[in-house]
Motif scaffolding. Sequence first.
Motif, short mmCIF file in Angstrom:
data_model
loop_
_atom_site.label_atom_id
_atom_site.label_comp_id
_atom_site.label_asym_id
_atom_site.label_seq_id
_atom_site.Cartn_x
_atom_site.Cartn_y
_atom_site.Cartn_z
N TYR A 21 0.82 -1.21 0.00
CA TYR A 21 0.00 0.00 0.00
C TYR A 21 0.86 1.27 0.00
O TYR A 21 0.72 2.14 -0.85
CB TYR A 21 -0.97 -0.01 1.19
N TYR A 22 1.76 1.36 0.96
CA TYR A 22 2.54 2.61 1.06
C TYR A 22 3.49 2.78 -0.12
O TYR A 22 3.71 3.91 -0.56
CB TYR A 22 3.27 2.70 2.41
N ILE A 81 -3.11 4.05 12.07
CA ILE A 81 -4.28 3.30 11.57
C ILE A 81 -4.15 3.24 10.05
O ILE A 81 -3.81 4.24 9.42
CB ILE A 81 -5.62 3.95 11.99
N VAL A 82 -4.40 2.08 9.50
CA VAL A 82 -4.34 1.91 8.05
C VAL A 82 -5.56 1.11 7.59
O VAL A 82 -5.84 0.04 8.13
CB VAL A 82 -3.08 1.12 7.58
N VAL A 83 -6.26 1.65 6.61
CA VAL A 83 -7.26 0.86 5.88
C VAL A 83 -6.68 0.70 4.49
O VAL A 83 -6.30 1.69 3.84
CB VAL A 83 -8.62 1.59 5.83
N GLN A 88 -10.86 1.58 1.42
CA GLN A 88 -10.99 2.94 1.96
C GLN A 88 -12.32 3.56 1.56
O GLN A 88 -12.90 3.21 0.54
CB GLN A 88 -9.83 3.81 1.47
N ASN A 89 -12.69 4.54 2.38
CA ASN A 89 -13.88 5.34 2.07
C ASN A 89 -15.18 4.56 2.13
O ASN A 89 -16.14 4.89 1.43
CB ASN A 89 -13.72 5.96 0.67
N LYS A 90 -15.20 3.51 2.94
CA LYS A 90 -16.43 2.72 3.10
C LYS A 90 -16.86 2.71 4.56
O LYS A 90 -17.69 1.90 4.96
CB LYS A 90 -16.18 1.26 2.67
N GLY A 91 -16.21 3.55 5.36
CA GLY A 91 -16.59 3.61 6.77
C GLY A 91 -15.79 2.67 7.67
O GLY A 91 -15.99 2.64 8.89
N GLY A 93 -12.58 2.66 8.47
CA GLY A 93 -11.67 3.38 9.36
C GLY A 93 -12.42 3.95 10.56
O GLY A 93 -11.99 3.84 11.71
N THR A 94 -13.57 4.53 10.27
CA THR A 94 -14.39 5.11 11.34
C THR A 94 -14.84 4.01 12.31
O THR A 94 -14.79 4.18 13.53
CB THR A 94 -15.62 5.83 10.73
N MET A 121 -8.11 15.76 4.42
CA MET A 121 -8.65 14.41 4.56
C MET A 121 -8.49 13.89 5.98
O MET A 121 -9.44 13.39 6.59
CB MET A 121 -7.95 13.48 3.55
N HIS A 122 -7.27 14.03 6.52
CA HIS A 122 -7.04 13.51 7.88
C HIS A 122 -7.84 14.31 8.91
O HIS A 122 -8.42 13.74 9.83
CB HIS A 122 -5.54 13.51 8.20
N HIS A 124 -10.61 15.83 8.49
CA HIS A 124 -12.01 15.46 8.36
C HIS A 124 -12.26 14.08 9.00
O HIS A 124 -13.23 13.91 9.75
CB HIS A 124 -12.41 15.45 6.89
N TYR A 126 -10.64 12.45 11.38
CA TYR A 126 -10.60 12.42 12.84
C TYR A 126 -11.68 13.30 13.47
O TYR A 126 -12.29 12.94 14.49
CB TYR A 126 -9.20 12.80 13.35
N LYS A 128 -14.57 13.86 12.35
CA LYS A 128 -15.84 13.12 12.24
C LYS A 128 -16.06 12.21 13.45
O LYS A 128 -17.17 11.95 13.85
CB LYS A 128 -15.76 12.25 10.97
C1 LIG Z 1 -7.26 7.63 7.02
C2 LIG Z 1 -7.92 6.28 6.81
C3 LIG Z 1 -7.58 5.35 7.98
C4 LIG Z 1 -9.44 6.49 6.75
O1 LIG Z 1 -10.06 5.21 6.66
P1 LIG Z 1 -11.37 5.02 5.76
O2 LIG Z 1 -11.91 3.67 6.03
O3 LIG Z 1 -11.04 5.35 4.36
O4 LIG Z 1 -12.29 6.13 6.38
P2 LIG Z 1 -13.91 6.19 6.45
O5 LIG Z 1 -14.45 5.57 5.20
O6 LIG Z 1 -14.35 5.68 7.75
O7 LIG Z 1 -14.23 7.74 6.47
C5 LIG Z 1 -13.33 8.64 6.02
C6 LIG Z 1 -13.88 10.01 5.81
O8 LIG Z 1 -12.81 10.70 5.18
C7 LIG Z 1 -13.07 10.80 3.81
N1 LIG Z 1 -12.04 10.10 3.07
C8 LIG Z 1 -11.61 8.84 3.19
N2 LIG Z 1 -10.64 8.58 2.33
C9 LIG Z 1 -10.44 9.71 1.65
C10 LIG Z 1 -9.55 10.07 0.62
N3 LIG Z 1 -8.65 9.20 0.11
N4 LIG Z 1 -9.62 11.33 0.16
C11 LIG Z 1 -10.51 12.20 0.66
N5 LIG Z 1 -11.37 11.91 1.65
C12 LIG Z 1 -11.33 10.67 2.13
C13 LIG Z 1 -14.39 10.19 3.51
O9 LIG Z 1 -15.08 11.08 2.66
C14 LIG Z 1 -15.05 10.04 4.85
O10 LIG Z 1 -15.80 11.13 5.19
P3 LIG Z 1 -17.42 11.16 5.04
O11 LIG Z 1 -17.93 9.94 5.75
O12 LIG Z 1 -17.84 12.42 5.70
O13 LIG Z 1 -17.66 11.10 3.59
C15 LIG Z 1 -7.51 5.64 5.47
O14 LIG Z 1 -7.78 6.56 4.42
C16 LIG Z 1 -6.04 5.26 5.42
O15 LIG Z 1 -5.67 4.19 5.87
N6 LIG Z 1 -5.22 6.12 4.85
C17 LIG Z 1 -3.79 5.81 4.69
C18 LIG Z 1 -3.07 5.72 5.99
C19 LIG Z 1 -3.27 6.94 6.83
O16 LIG Z 1 -3.17 8.06 6.35
N7 LIG Z 1 -3.52 6.69 8.10
C20 LIG Z 1 -3.63 7.71 9.09
C21 LIG Z 1 -2.28 7.94 9.68
S1 LIG Z 1 -2.34 9.32 10.78
#
Ligand SMILES: CC(C)(COP(=O)(O)OP(=O)(O)OC[C@H]1O[C@@H](n2cnc3c(N)ncnc32)[C@H](O)[C@@H]1OP(=O)(O)O)[C@@H](O)C(=O)NCCC(=O)NCCS
Length: 144
Positions: A21-22, A81-83, A88-91, A93-94, A121-122, A124, A126, A128
């Motif tokens: 992923y990374y 935290i990593v999804v 991603q974007n399916k809830g 992470g939340t 994005m981050h 928003h 957190y 949330k």
């Molecule tokens: C940050 C992360 C954990 C979020 O997990 P997720 O399962 O995608 O998040 P969710 O689906 O629960 O919700 C994320 C919210 O952020 C938004 N979001 C998620 N991914 C996004 C993206 N790539 N770009 C923009 N917005 C994004 C969504 O719109 C959602 O908001 P909404 O419910 O108001 O629409 C995930 O994107 C991730 O693993 N990112 C890479 C690693 C990382 O950055 N980890 C955090 C380290 S501090």
Amino acid sequence: MKYTKLDENNIISVVEKYVEYYNSEGGVWTIEKATRRIRQIVTMQDSESFVQTSENGQITGFLMGYYKQFDDILLYYLEEIVVFKEFQNKGYGTEMMEHLETIVKANDAEHIELICLNDRMHNHFYEKSGYTASKNVFLMGKHF
Ligand SMILES: CC(C)(COP(=O)(O)OP(=O)(O)OC[C@H]1O[C@@H](n2cnc3c(N)ncnc32)[C@H](O)[C@@H]1OP(=O)(O)O)[C@@H](O)C(=O)NCCC(=O)NCCS
């Protein structure tokens, strides 16, 4: 979603996905570096880390961190935290953050803190879940 404790015995279940992923985002991880990073956290005495799995058994992400004891509070520090991309974007992470909150409350911690990238994005993600930016703490470092 199902949650399984992440410890030294199952690092292997997430490490390849982490590197893949990374590195797809421009990272230069190797299996050795990623194993070392994850092992550092999950083998700590007060680690609280887990893997998230979907109902059909796919590993969707993981979270790692640990409890920190102070004189007046026990808190939980979320290291990462990593999804994984396709989930991603399916809830998920939340939901993982909600699961974490339930567990740390049950272990008498009163606060969760973390450091994250300061981008929309981050923030928003957190916010949330009820997290707010600290007003009196700076992250300081010295690079060499
Ligand atoms: C940050 C992360 C954990 C979020 O997990 P997720 O399962 O995608 O998040 P969710 O689906 O629960 O919700 C994320 C919210 O952020 C938004 N979001 C998620 N991914 C996004 C993206 N790539 N770009 C923009 N917005 C994004 C969504 O719109 C959602 O908001 P909404 O419910 O108001 O629409 C995930 O994107 C991730 O693993 N990112 C890479 C690693 C990382 O950055 N980890 C955090 C380290 S501090």
